[in-house]
Design an enzyme around this catalytic site. Structure first.
Site, PDB file in Angstrom:
ATOM      1  N   GLU A  37      -7.591   4.269   4.542  1.00  0.00           N
ATOM      2  CA  GLU A  37      -6.944   3.272   5.398  1.00  0.00           C
ATOM      3  C   GLU A  37      -5.596   3.799   5.896  1.00  0.00           C
ATOM      4  O   GLU A  37      -5.258   3.648   7.083  1.00  0.00           O
ATOM      5  CB  GLU A  37      -6.744   1.970   4.626  1.00  0.00           C
ATOM      6  N   ASP A  73      -5.730  -0.939   7.403  1.00  0.00           N
ATOM      7  CA  ASP A  73      -6.678  -1.989   7.053  1.00  0.00           C
ATOM      8  C   ASP A  73      -6.955  -2.886   8.258  1.00  0.00           C
ATOM      9  O   ASP A  73      -8.107  -3.195   8.572  1.00  0.00           O
ATOM     10  CB  ASP A  73      -6.128  -2.801   5.880  1.00  0.00           C
TER      11      ASP A  73
END
Length: 224
Positions: free
Chosen positions: A116, A44
Site C-alpha cells: 500500500e 490504501d
C-alpha cells in the site's frame, strides 16, 4: 541505500525521488528516518479506487454485490500480500533486527502495508495512471484466471452453512497440538462434524489453522 533497480524493473516504474521510495519501504520498527505509515494510509485509499475501477470494467455483467466481494478480496491483507510477494517486496524492506528474527519480511501484515505504501508513493510522484497500470499488470500476473472472489470467501462460514444443510449440525474445531517458540508458534487443528474428522491443518494462529481446516472440509462437502 539498497539498490532498488530490480524492484523498479518488476513494477516497471522508476522513482525520481529515491527518498520517497525509501520511505515506502521503511517499516515503523526500523526507527531510522520516516516510516511508511502515512504512505500506507494514502495507498490504501488509492488502491481501493483503482481496484474498484479495474473490476468495474473487467466484469461488465457483475452485480454491485459481486464486485464488492471481489474488491474486498483484492484489497485485503491476503490480496495485497500476494501482490507484494510477486515482486519480492519483502527483500527490500527496512525492518528492525527483532522483526528480522521474527520473519518480519514474510509477515502478511507487513507485506500488505508495504505494498500500500509503495503504491501511495507512486501516486504521490506520478498520479493515478501509473498506479492503475502497475496494479493491472500485477493482478494479471498473480490471478491469471481472474479468481478474485475466492480471496474474500470465508470458508468457516461457508462450511458451516454446508454442514447445517447436509447434517443439521455445525462443525467443531479441536486443537491437536501447538509447537515452536512463543514468537513463532504453530497450531494444529482438526475439524469434526458429528464426531467425524473432515480436515486437519496447521497454521501460525488458531484462526489460521481453523480457516485452513474449513477450506479442506468445504471442498470435500462441495464434492459430496
Amino acid at each position: 541505500m539498497t539498490d532498488f533497480k530490480s524492484l523498479e524493473k518488476d513494477i516497471d516504474y522508476y522513482f525520481n525521488d529515491k527518498q520517497l521510495l525509501l520511505q515506502a519501504l521503511t517499516h515503523k520498527s526500523h526507527k531510522i528516518g520516516p516510516d511508511n505509515e502515512r504512505l500506507e494510509f494514502l495507498g490504501d485509499a488509492v488502491l481501493d479506487l483503482v481496484v474498484g475501477e479495474l473490476l468495474f470494467y473487467e466484469f461488465p455483467q457483475s452485480t454491485e454485490g459481486n464486485l464488492s466481494k471481489m474488491r474486498a478480496g483484492v484489497v485485503s491483507e491476503k490480496g495485497f500480500m500476494k501482490l507484494a510477494q510477486s515482486i519480492n517486496l519483502g527483500h527490500y524492506l527496512y525492518i528492525s533486527q527483532s522483526e528480522e528474527q521474527n520473519q518480519g519480511r514474510n509477515k502478511p501484515s507487513i507485506l500488505s502495508n508495504a505494498f500500500e505504501a509503495l503504491m501511495g508513493a507512486v501516486y504521490l510522484e506520478s498520479g493515478l495512471e501509473d498506479v492503475r497500470r502497475i496494479v493491472k499488470i500485477l493482478l494479471e500476473k498473480v490471478y491469471p484466471n481472474r479468481d478474485f472472489q475466492s480471496l474474500s470467501l470465508d470458508y468457516k462460514t461457508s462450511v458451516q452453512e454446508l454442514s447445517q444443510a447436509q447434517f443439521f449440525e455445525i462443525p467443531t474445531y479441536e486443537l491437536v497440538s501447538e509447537s515452536g517458540p512463543d514468537h513463532c508458534k504453530e497450531f494444529e487443528m482438526i475439524l469434526l462434524i458429528r464426531g467425524k474428522q473432515y480436515a486437519r491443518a496447521r497454521g501460525k494462529s488458531k484462526k489460521d489453522a481453523q480457516q485452513k481446516c474449513a477450506q479442506i472440509a468445504y471442498e470435500k462437502l462441495k464434492k459430496d
